[in-house]
Design a protein around this motif. Structure first.
Motif, mmCIF file in Angstrom:
data_model
loop_
_atom_site.group_PDB
_atom_site.id
_atom_site.type_symbol
_atom_site.label_atom_id
_atom_site.label_comp_id
_atom_site.label_asym_id
_atom_site.label_seq_id
_atom_site.Cartn_x
_atom_site.Cartn_y
_atom_site.Cartn_z
ATOM 1 N N TRP A 97 -3.183 13.185 5.063
ATOM 2 C CA TRP A 97 -2.628 14.420 4.506
ATOM 3 C C TRP A 97 -3.141 15.637 5.274
ATOM 4 C CZ3 TRP A 97 1.572 14.390 2.013
ATOM 5 C CH2 TRP A 97 1.865 13.488 0.991
ATOM 6 N N GLU A 98 -4.420 15.627 5.622
ATOM 7 C CA GLU A 98 -4.999 16.761 6.338
ATOM 8 C C GLU A 98 -4.352 16.942 7.708
ATOM 9 O OE1 GLU A 98 -7.321 20.082 6.346
ATOM 10 O OE2 GLU A 98 -7.314 18.599 4.732
ATOM 11 N N SER A 99 -3.902 15.858 8.308
ATOM 12 C CA SER A 99 -3.312 15.929 9.647
ATOM 13 C C SER A 99 -1.984 16.674 9.662
ATOM 14 C CB SER A 99 -3.099 14.514 10.194
ATOM 15 O OG SER A 99 -1.977 13.890 9.585
ATOM 16 N N GLY A 100 -1.312 16.694 8.520
ATOM 17 C CA GLY A 100 0.014 17.297 8.465
ATOM 18 C C GLY A 100 1.129 16.276 8.496
ATOM 19 N N ALA A 101 0.771 14.993 8.665
ATOM 20 C CA ALA A 101 1.767 13.927 8.692
ATOM 21 C C ALA A 101 2.034 13.415 7.277
ATOM 22 C CB ALA A 101 1.287 12.777 9.570
ATOM 23 N N GLN A 102 3.154 12.712 7.108
ATOM 24 C CA GLN A 102 3.479 12.074 5.834
ATOM 25 C C GLN A 102 2.868 10.675 5.816
ATOM 26 O OE1 GLN A 102 5.391 12.586 2.784
ATOM 27 N NE2 GLN A 102 4.471 10.586 2.374
ATOM 28 N N PRO A 103 1.925 10.395 4.889
ATOM 29 C CA PRO A 103 1.325 9.058 4.841
ATOM 30 C C PRO A 103 2.289 8.031 4.243
ATOM 31 C CG PRO A 103 -0.024 10.697 3.677
ATOM 32 C CD PRO A 103 1.310 11.297 3.902
ATOM 33 N N LEU A 104 2.084 6.795 4.649
ATOM 34 C CA LEU A 104 2.797 5.655 4.086
ATOM 35 C C LEU A 104 1.818 4.488 4.075
ATOM 36 C CD1 LEU A 104 5.316 3.962 3.263
ATOM 37 C CD2 LEU A 104 5.792 3.692 5.698
ATOM 38 N N VAL A 105 1.561 3.903 2.908
ATOM 39 C CA VAL A 105 0.669 2.747 2.819
ATOM 40 C C VAL A 105 1.507 1.479 2.950
ATOM 41 C CG1 VAL A 105 -0.992 1.478 1.426
ATOM 42 C CG2 VAL A 105 -0.979 3.975 1.354
ATOM 43 N N VAL A 106 1.169 0.655 3.941
ATOM 44 C CA VAL A 106 1.873 -0.605 4.159
ATOM 45 C C VAL A 106 0.905 -1.748 3.863
ATOM 46 C CG1 VAL A 106 2.996 -2.098 5.843
ATOM 47 C CG2 VAL A 106 3.464 0.358 5.844
ATOM 48 N N LEU A 107 1.225 -2.535 2.847
ATOM 49 C CA LEU A 107 0.413 -3.682 2.460
ATOM 50 C C LEU A 107 0.909 -4.891 3.237
ATOM 51 C CD1 LEU A 107 0.344 -3.058 -1.408
ATOM 52 C CD2 LEU A 107 -1.289 -2.268 0.329
ATOM 53 N N VAL A 164 -2.247 0.356 -5.844
ATOM 54 C CA VAL A 164 -2.251 1.276 -4.704
ATOM 55 C C VAL A 164 -1.430 2.522 -5.012
ATOM 56 C CG1 VAL A 164 -1.708 1.544 -2.253
ATOM 57 C CG2 VAL A 164 -2.607 -0.632 -3.098
ATOM 58 N N GLU A 165 -0.345 2.358 -5.730
ATOM 59 C CA GLU A 165 0.465 3.513 -6.123
ATOM 60 C C GLU A 165 -0.360 4.486 -6.959
ATOM 61 O OE1 GLU A 165 4.890 1.390 -6.369
ATOM 62 O OE2 GLU A 165 3.692 1.676 -8.171
ATOM 63 N N ASP A 166 -1.164 3.950 -7.865
ATOM 64 C CA ASP A 166 -2.011 4.803 -8.699
ATOM 65 C C ASP A 166 -3.074 5.508 -7.873
ATOM 66 O OD1 ASP A 166 -0.576 4.007 -10.921
ATOM 67 O OD2 ASP A 166 -2.021 2.452 -11.517
ATOM 68 N N THR A 167 -3.448 4.900 -6.761
ATOM 69 C CA THR A 167 -4.463 5.465 -5.876
ATOM 70 C C THR A 167 -3.866 6.479 -4.918
ATOM 71 O OG1 THR A 167 -5.745 3.424 -5.988
ATOM 72 C CG2 THR A 167 -6.182 4.843 -4.103
ATOM 73 N N ALA A 168 -2.556 6.422 -4.715
ATOM 74 C CA ALA A 168 -1.903 7.235 -3.690
ATOM 75 C C ALA A 168 -0.738 8.030 -4.265
ATOM 76 C CB ALA A 168 -1.425 6.328 -2.552
ATOM 77 N N PRO A 169 -1.006 9.008 -5.128
ATOM 78 C CA PRO A 169 0.095 9.787 -5.714
ATOM 79 C C PRO A 169 0.890 10.506 -4.635
ATOM 80 C CG PRO A 169 -2.030 10.851 -6.119
ATOM 81 C CD PRO A 169 -2.332 9.488 -5.581
ATOM 82 N N GLY A 170 2.213 10.409 -4.737
ATOM 83 C CA GLY A 170 3.083 11.077 -3.778
ATOM 84 C C GLY A 170 3.241 10.345 -2.469
ATOM 85 N N VAL A 171 2.717 9.120 -2.365
ATOM 86 C CA VAL A 171 2.773 8.370 -1.113
ATOM 87 C C VAL A 171 3.591 7.089 -1.325
ATOM 88 C CG1 VAL A 171 1.417 7.140 0.629
ATOM 89 C CG2 VAL A 171 0.543 9.263 -0.372
ATOM 90 N N PRO A 172 4.574 6.813 -0.462
ATOM 91 C CA PRO A 172 5.294 5.543 -0.559
ATOM 92 C C PRO A 172 4.362 4.372 -0.283
ATOM 93 C CG PRO A 172 6.488 7.104 0.828
ATOM 94 C CD PRO A 172 5.134 7.685 0.591
ATOM 95 N N VAL A 173 4.550 3.290 -1.030
ATOM 96 C CA VAL A 173 3.764 2.073 -0.846
ATOM 97 C C VAL A 173 4.746 0.928 -0.615
ATOM 98 C CG1 VAL A 173 2.122 0.465 -1.889
ATOM 99 C CG2 VAL A 173 1.903 2.928 -2.323
ATOM 100 N N LEU A 174 4.561 0.208 0.480
ATOM 101 C CA LEU A 174 5.511 -0.836 0.871
ATOM 102 C C LEU A 174 4.765 -2.118 1.202
ATOM 103 C CD1 LEU A 174 8.459 -1.573 1.658
ATOM 104 C CD2 LEU A 174 7.918 -0.780 3.964
ATOM 105 N N ALA A 175 5.115 -3.213 0.543
ATOM 106 C CA ALA A 175 4.534 -4.520 0.842
ATOM 107 C C ALA A 175 5.423 -5.231 1.849
ATOM 108 C CB ALA A 175 4.406 -5.347 -0.435
ATOM 109 N N VAL A 176 4.810 -5.758 2.924
ATOM 110 C CA VAL A 176 5.589 -6.403 3.983
ATOM 111 C C VAL A 176 4.932 -7.716 4.387
ATOM 112 C CG1 VAL A 176 6.295 -4.139 4.860
ATOM 113 C CG2 VAL A 176 4.371 -5.328 5.941
ATOM 114 N N SER A 177 5.714 -8.542 5.066
ATOM 115 C CA SER A 177 5.200 -9.795 5.612
ATOM 116 C C SER A 177 5.844 -10.049 6.963
ATOM 117 C CB SER A 177 5.491 -10.971 4.669
ATOM 118 O OG SER A 177 5.240 -12.205 5.317
#
Length: 379
Positions: free
Chosen positions: A156-166, A185-198
């Motif tokens: 967030w500090e960088s100015g980029a949009q975070p995305l958590v990828v599990l 993870v959603e509860d830990t990352a308000p306002g951030v998309p969370v995506l599970a991938v394989s």
């Protein structure tokens, strides 16, 4: 916004406008009209633009309209470590000469910075001009929510949009268990998309590819998080070396040793980074506030404006913990990151150091007064 593999859609995730590849030879690397306007004064001097795709000991690889060139960075090696040239920078390069030089770089739109492990706590810039910061987290081991929060604060500090990828979602035995992990993870990352991938069964990768096609993405995470595998899938070929992670703790050796900028076949560019063992904050106060936005909102209801949310009367944050509205783990993590960030900033900010010492003295005096009053009551 938050998304799991089963309910994510490409249109729901954020995206940046894709440049027209026919407009300029550097458009696939992120060149646009705004960069062209910023470069105009240099163009009049006969210099050419290029994007830094790799930096290595006083030299860097820069892609220009004429192709990839290796240039020296002698003219852009200031004492300030945050002003050294970095992967993702748009460089100002001389048109000819042997050797060729980077004269300077265009002002950065965003910059991902962490604190080094040195005693001076200098900042280290990892990537520049990034639109999205993917935080790769392996599901092969127990989730470390505190580390995710730390990465998010820097993103967030960088100015980029975070995305958590599990990553490695195929290792979770059932869909219900996966949904619980995503929700944590959603509860830990308000306002951030969370995506599970394989990467094994391909789930979630089409959504991820759609996101990264819209700009410049930096891939972050610990060794063993599956970053190199993700990069290979997005690139459509085995460009990054992959090594197996240890089963006991999910850690692997650093397979990526430099930061490389790579063009994706579906559009956009990817900056892959080495696995980060240490993720120290560096002047990331606003990023911490963004990660813990619910605590910042609660704090507005505290009786005292400078409430530290420890034991002050009328503290809305403590009340929310007592009522079960706010997990105590979140408050502990918030305090920890704020303290760490304050220490880092204080090392370079004399005014802040004085304010911290003043605050310590005030609290010390209050503590002594309370102890004396307690002794008086006992007497």
């Amino acid at each position: 916004m938050s998304f799991s593999t089963s309910r994510a859609s490409a249109s729901a995730l954020p995206s940046a406008p894709s440049p027209d590849p026919s407009a300029h030879p550097l458009a696939p690397y992120g060149w646009d009209d705004d960069w062209a306007a910023a470069f105009a004064p240099h163009l009049e001097r006969g210099l050419v633009p290029g994007r830094v795709v790799r930096v290595d000991r006083g030299q860097c690889d820069v892609v220009t309209a004429d192709g990839l060139v290796r240039v020296d960075t002698e003219f852009v090696t200031p004492n300030d470590p945050l002003r050294v040239i970095c992967t993702g920078d748009w460089a100002v390069v001389d048109a000819g000469g042997d050797p060729r030089y980077v004269q300077e770089y265009l002002p950065r739109r965003t910059a991902f910075v962490r604190s080094t492990s040195s005693k001076r706590s200098e900042g280290q810039i990892l990537a520049a001009n990034v639109d999205f910061a993917i935080i790769a987290v392996s599901l092969a081991v127990e989730l470390d929510l505190g580390r995710i929060e730390r990465f998010l604060a820097l993103a967030w500090e960088s100015g980029a949009q975070p995305l958590v990828v599990l990553t490695k979602a195929d290792l979770v035995p059932d869909a219900l268990g996966l949904s619980y992990l995503v929700r944590d993870v959603e509860d830990t990352a308000p306002g951030v998309p969370v995506l599970a991938v394989s990467a094994t069964d391909g789930s979630g990768l089409d959504v991820l590819a759609a996101v990264v096609s819209g700009g410049t993405t930096v891939l972050l995470g610990q060794s063993g998080a599956g970053k190199s595998t993700l990069a290979n899938v997005l690139l459509g070929q085995d460009v990054m070396l992959v090594r197996a992670a240890r089963d006991v703790d999910g850690k692997g050796r650093h397979t990526t040793t430099t930061r490389n900028l790579l063009v994706l076949p579906g559009g956009g560019v990817l900056i892959d980074t080495p696995g980060l063992r240490g993720v120290g904050l560096y002047d990331a106060g606003s990023g911490v506030g963004q990660v813990f936005s619910e605590i910042e909102e609660l704090a507005a209801g505290c009786r005292f404006q400078d409430c530290a949310h420890v034991a002050e009367p009328g503290c809305a944050v403590i009340e929310a913990v007592s009522d079960g509205e706010l997990p105590e783990r979140r408050l502990d993590s918030y305090r920890k990151l704020l303290r760490e960030n304050q220490r880092i900033v204080a090392k370079t900010d004399a005014r802040l150091r004085a304010e911290i010492r003043k605050e310590w003295k005030r609290r010390g005096a209050e503590g002594r007064a309370a102890m004396e009053a307690k002794r008086g009551r006992r007497a």
